[in-house]
Design an enzyme around this catalytic site. Structure first.
Site, short mmCIF file in Angstrom:
data_model
loop_
_atom_site.label_atom_id
_atom_site.label_comp_id
_atom_site.label_asym_id
_atom_site.label_seq_id
_atom_site.Cartn_x
_atom_site.Cartn_y
_atom_site.Cartn_z
CG ASN A 199 57.77 -2.04 50.71
OD1 ASN A 199 57.16 -2.69 49.86
ND2 ASN A 199 58.16 -0.79 50.50
CD GLU A 240 64.18 0.28 50.15
OE1 GLU A 240 65.24 0.83 50.48
OE2 GLU A 240 63.38 0.77 49.34
CG HIS A 274 60.91 1.18 42.33
ND1 HIS A 274 60.08 2.27 42.14
CD2 HIS A 274 60.96 0.97 43.67
CE1 HIS A 274 59.66 2.70 43.33
NE2 HIS A 274 60.18 1.92 44.27
CD GLU A 331 58.28 1.61 47.44
OE1 GLU A 331 59.17 2.13 46.75
OE2 GLU A 331 58.37 1.47 48.67
CG ASP A 391 58.49 3.71 39.58
OD1 ASP A 391 59.31 2.77 39.48
OD2 ASP A 391 58.62 4.63 40.42
O1 G3I Z 1 61.30 17.83 51.69
C1 G3I Z 1 62.66 18.19 51.45
C2 G3I Z 1 62.77 19.66 51.25
O2 G3I Z 1 62.42 20.31 52.45
C3 G3I Z 1 64.19 19.98 50.82
O3 G3I Z 1 64.28 21.35 50.54
C4 G3I Z 1 64.58 19.20 49.58
C5 G3I Z 1 66.02 19.46 49.16
O4 G3I Z 1 66.58 18.34 48.53
O5 G3I Z 1 64.46 17.84 49.89
C6 G3I Z 1 63.13 17.46 50.23
O6 G3I Z 1 63.16 16.13 50.58
C7 G3I Z 1 63.24 15.21 49.51
C8 G3I Z 1 62.04 14.29 49.61
O7 G3I Z 1 62.14 13.25 48.67
C9 G3I Z 1 60.72 15.04 49.36
O8 G3I Z 1 60.70 15.56 48.09
C10 G3I Z 1 64.52 14.42 49.67
O9 G3I Z 1 65.64 15.26 49.42
C11 G3I Z 1 64.53 13.26 48.71
O10 G3I Z 1 65.66 12.42 49.01
C12 G3I Z 1 63.28 12.44 48.91
O11 G3I Z 1 63.29 11.38 47.98
C13 G3I Z 1 62.42 10.31 48.29
C14 G3I Z 1 63.22 9.03 48.42
O12 G3I Z 1 62.33 7.94 48.67
C15 G3I Z 1 64.22 9.09 49.54
O13 G3I Z 1 65.06 7.99 49.44
C16 G3I Z 1 61.42 10.17 47.15
O14 G3I Z 1 60.57 11.32 47.09
C17 G3I Z 1 60.56 8.92 47.36
O15 G3I Z 1 59.79 8.68 46.22
C18 G3I Z 1 61.47 7.72 47.58
O16 G3I Z 1 60.65 6.60 47.86
C19 G3I Z 1 61.32 5.35 48.05
C20 G3I Z 1 60.48 4.54 49.02
O17 G3I Z 1 60.26 5.27 50.20
C21 G3I Z 1 61.16 3.21 49.34
N1 G3I Z 1 61.45 2.48 48.11
C22 G3I Z 1 62.18 3.22 47.09
C23 G3I Z 1 61.46 4.52 46.76
C24 G3I Z 1 62.16 5.26 45.64
O18 G3I Z 1 63.45 5.63 46.04
#
Ligand code: G3I
Length: 344
Positions: free
Chosen positions: A195, A153, A231, A261, A263
């Site tokens: 990406n 990004e 997305h 990615e 969805d």
């Molecule tokens: O693992 C921690 C956990 O320890 C903690 O207790 C909890 C509390 O909020 O957070 C957990 O981490 C989260 C993580 O996902 C794992 O579940 C983060 O808060 C959360 O922000 C994170 O979100 C991810 C997001 O990227 C971050 O921006 C999403 O799962 C993931 O699907 C998303 O993926 C991104 C791609 O990398 C790039 N393109 C967009 C896509 C969707 O946003």
């Protein structure tokens, strides 16, 4: 008959409610293999061992895994001298046990950074930290991870130039070429991608991305291709009509392209659930058909595969954006993808 309508007819005959419809027929991965496309899903390491239906569906239907979070800078390298490889290792080992490829995601991104990567660093410190990070992670999985999203990004939201980020602000635009060169050095055989989201069709953002990769190629920077996230749904809008033309123009530069990615949110679509699922199936079908129509489009990755577990729910509220429902039953969207892979 328009292909979308024809496909809904096929779906009505074959899908929703047919239970184990996938058990006997082709799977996504077998259809993908036949079409010469890698069929990917973003995965969560914890679910590989805690949910046997998750693991079983994944192994049956996909042959290209991406870590949804486990290889990002913060999770894998949380402190300057602390590396948390175990969850990433689990994904790579699962893939190897099931004859799947792995794409690493990602090396440089403005999000999910550890606290020590911050604005107080000097440019030299940031550059050295970034180089060490890239060399360590790519080097560790050399020969086992076939492709990396090296820079994630990098384009500004409005498409006007590069995104303002710690990396751009401190290091200037050369951080992108540096990241690609270090990654290539650490694993010369890995495919290296930029990406991006919101650059799926012809628009200001994809124009800027195009100019960027054209410049990188002119400079001899090792870049293999571009991933288009896809997305789709009410947050990021209707699927653009120009996806295929966009894929084709990047491919004409001699690059690989992929859907990285995908969805499709349906919550705010009109109609009842059946109509929304049918519309979702058309979108999945048409985007995958666009990839199948472009020889350089080597892979389609979905951002998860079951509605039981999607980032969409936690970021935007309950939705059903993926190919399998929460009980791992294939949805109309699944059959839309299968049809597209089979040229229907
Ligand atoms: O693992 C921690 C956990 O320890 C903690 O207790 C909890 C509390 O909020 O957070 C957990 O981490 C989260 C993580 O996902 C794992 O579940 C983060 O808060 C959360 O922000 C994170 O979100 C991810 C997001 O990227 C971050 O921006 C999403 O799962 C993931 O699907 C998303 O993926 C991104 C791609 O990398 C790039 N393109 C967009 C896509 C969707 O946003």
């Amino acid at each position: 008959m328009p292909r979308g309508l024809m496909m809904i007819g096929v779906i009505a005959l074959t899908a929703w409610g047919c239970g184990s419809a996938t058990a006997r027929g082709p799977t996504l991965r077998s259809a993908g293999e036949h079409a010469g496309r890698w069929i990917g899903a973003a995965v969560q390491a914890g679910l590989l061992t805690s949910d046997s239906d998750y693991a079983g569906t994944l192994a049956r239907e996909f042959d290209y895994l991406t870590a949804e979070n486990e290889m990002k800078w913060g999770p894998i390298h949380p402190e300057p001298d602390t590396w948390n490889f175990a969850p990433a290792d689990a994904i790579v080992e699962f893939a190897e046990a099931h004859s799947m490829r792995v794409k690493g995601h990602n090396l440089v991104w403005h999000m999910q950074l550890p606290g020590y990567v911050n604005t107080e660093m000097t440019a030299d410190e940031l550059r050295a930290t970034m180089e060490e990070h890239i060399r360590m992670v790519v080097g560790r999985y050399r020969g086992r991870i076939v492709a990396w999203d090296v820079v994630n990004e990098p384009i500004a939201e409005n498409g006007r130039g590069l995104r303002a980020s710690l990396f751009l602000d401190k290091l200037g635009p050369g951080y992108i070429a540096d990241a690609l060169r270090w990654a290539h050095d650490a694993d010369p055989d890995a495919l290296l991608f930029i990406n991006e989201y919101g650059a799926d069709g012809l628009n200001a953002k994809s124009n800027t991305l195009f100019d960027l990769v054209e410049d990188l190629l002119h400079e001899g920077v090792p870049i293999s291709g571009v991933g288009f996230q896809m997305h789709l749904g009410y947050v990021f809008g209707r699927p653009p009509a120009t996806v295929r033309q966009n894929l084709e123009r990047f491919a004409a530069l001699g690059l690989l392209v992929n859907i990285s990615e995908m969805d499709v949110q349906i919550k705010n679509l009109p109609g009842d659930l059946e109509a929304r699922l049918a519309a979702q199936a058309v979108t999945y079908h048409d985007i995958v058909a666009d990839c199948v129509a472009v020889p350089a489009c080597h892979a389609v990755t979905f951002w998860g595969f079951t509605d039981k577990s999607s980032w969409i729910d936690s970021f935007f509220g309950d939705d059903d954006p993926l190919l399998f429902d929460a009980s791992y039953k294939p949805k109309p969207a699944y059959f839309g993808v299968l049809d597209a892979l089979q040229g229907r």
